[in-house]
Design a protein around this motif. Sequence first.
Motif, short mmCIF file in Angstrom:
data_model
loop_
_atom_site.label_atom_id
_atom_site.label_comp_id
_atom_site.label_asym_id
_atom_site.label_seq_id
_atom_site.Cartn_x
_atom_site.Cartn_y
_atom_site.Cartn_z
N ASP B 30 0.81 -1.22 0.00
CA ASP B 30 0.00 0.00 0.00
C ASP B 30 0.85 1.27 0.00
O ASP B 30 0.45 2.30 -0.56
CB ASP B 30 -0.93 0.00 1.21
N ASN B 31 2.02 1.22 0.63
CA ASN B 31 2.79 2.45 0.79
C ASN B 31 4.10 2.50 0.01
O ASN B 31 4.84 3.47 0.13
CB ASN B 31 3.09 2.68 2.27
N TYR B 32 4.37 1.46 -0.75
CA TYR B 32 5.62 1.45 -1.50
C TYR B 32 5.40 0.91 -2.91
O TYR B 32 4.62 -0.02 -3.12
CB TYR B 32 6.67 0.57 -0.79
N ASN B 33 6.11 1.48 -3.85
CA ASN B 33 6.03 1.02 -5.24
C ASN B 33 7.16 0.05 -5.57
O ASN B 33 7.59 -0.06 -6.71
CB ASN B 33 6.05 2.19 -6.20
N TYR B 34 7.64 -0.67 -4.55
CA TYR B 34 8.74 -1.60 -4.75
C TYR B 34 8.19 -3.02 -4.82
O TYR B 34 8.54 -3.89 -4.01
CB TYR B 34 9.76 -1.46 -3.63
N VAL B 35 7.32 -3.24 -5.79
CA VAL B 35 6.70 -4.55 -5.98
C VAL B 35 7.29 -5.20 -7.22
O VAL B 35 7.45 -4.54 -8.26
CB VAL B 35 5.18 -4.44 -6.14
N SER B 36 7.59 -6.47 -7.11
CA SER B 36 8.13 -7.20 -8.26
C SER B 36 7.45 -8.56 -8.37
O SER B 36 6.80 -9.03 -7.43
CB SER B 36 9.64 -7.37 -8.14
N TRP B 37 7.60 -9.15 -9.54
CA TRP B 37 7.01 -10.46 -9.84
C TRP B 37 8.06 -11.36 -10.45
O TRP B 37 8.89 -10.92 -11.26
CB TRP B 37 5.85 -10.31 -10.81
N TYR B 38 7.99 -12.66 -10.08
CA TYR B 38 8.94 -13.65 -10.54
C TYR B 38 8.20 -14.85 -11.11
O TYR B 38 7.18 -15.27 -10.57
CB TYR B 38 9.87 -14.09 -9.40
#
Lengths: 123, 110
Positions: B30-38
């Motif tokens: 919710d508070n960070y745009n540091y999302v990744s997918w593997y």
Amino acid sequence: QLQLQESGPGLVKPSETLSLTCTVSGGSISSSSYYWGWIRQAPGKGLEWIGTIYFSGSTYYNPSLQSRVTMSADTSKNQFSLKLTSVTAADTAVYYCARHFLSEYRYPYPDYWGQGTLVTVSS
Amino acid sequence: QSALTQPASVSGSPGQSITISCSGTSSDIDNYNYVSWYQQHPGKAPRLMIYDVSNRPSGVSNRFSGSKSGNTASLTISGLQAEDEADYYCRSYTSSSTVVFGGGTKLTVL
């Protein structure tokens, strides 16, 4: 071509220390553009972050493992290492080392991975 | 820290689009745009598919896209292909300066 290779014992006894080394070729762990880290995966389970290290020695650990984990880097050998103490069967997993590149926001993401090494904890 | 919540499995037919959700909290997604997918094929190391919520690394097909709304991130795969069948994991930074993964989603291409 960047390559990462994990090495270390495939079998560790309960209560002993798991020690793994990641040897990096085709790139330098001293580069300020990258972090380096360890991720593990128990058989049939998901990924678990263990920790991340910068060449300067700064480390970040999973809180659930922090009391047992130590990561270090040897820039002269272009290697970084993982030590996990007091292991139990729950630590049986494939352990991956990975390079982490820095995005535009300067946040590290694992992009190059080693092939992984299975470590079994058993007497 | 609790793992991010992903559906255990999703499926789709070749050519279709599917979306995998990844639910977190105010302490992470919710508070960070540091999302990744593997993406992970059986017996292989994971492969980075999306970082910073919606960016694709060089070499990743534009059939893969990422987004985020509130505390839920999503990975969408369009024009589903047989080779997309794999396990998918989301990952996020947390307010404790740590990292948390999702439990993983098995994608089946029917």
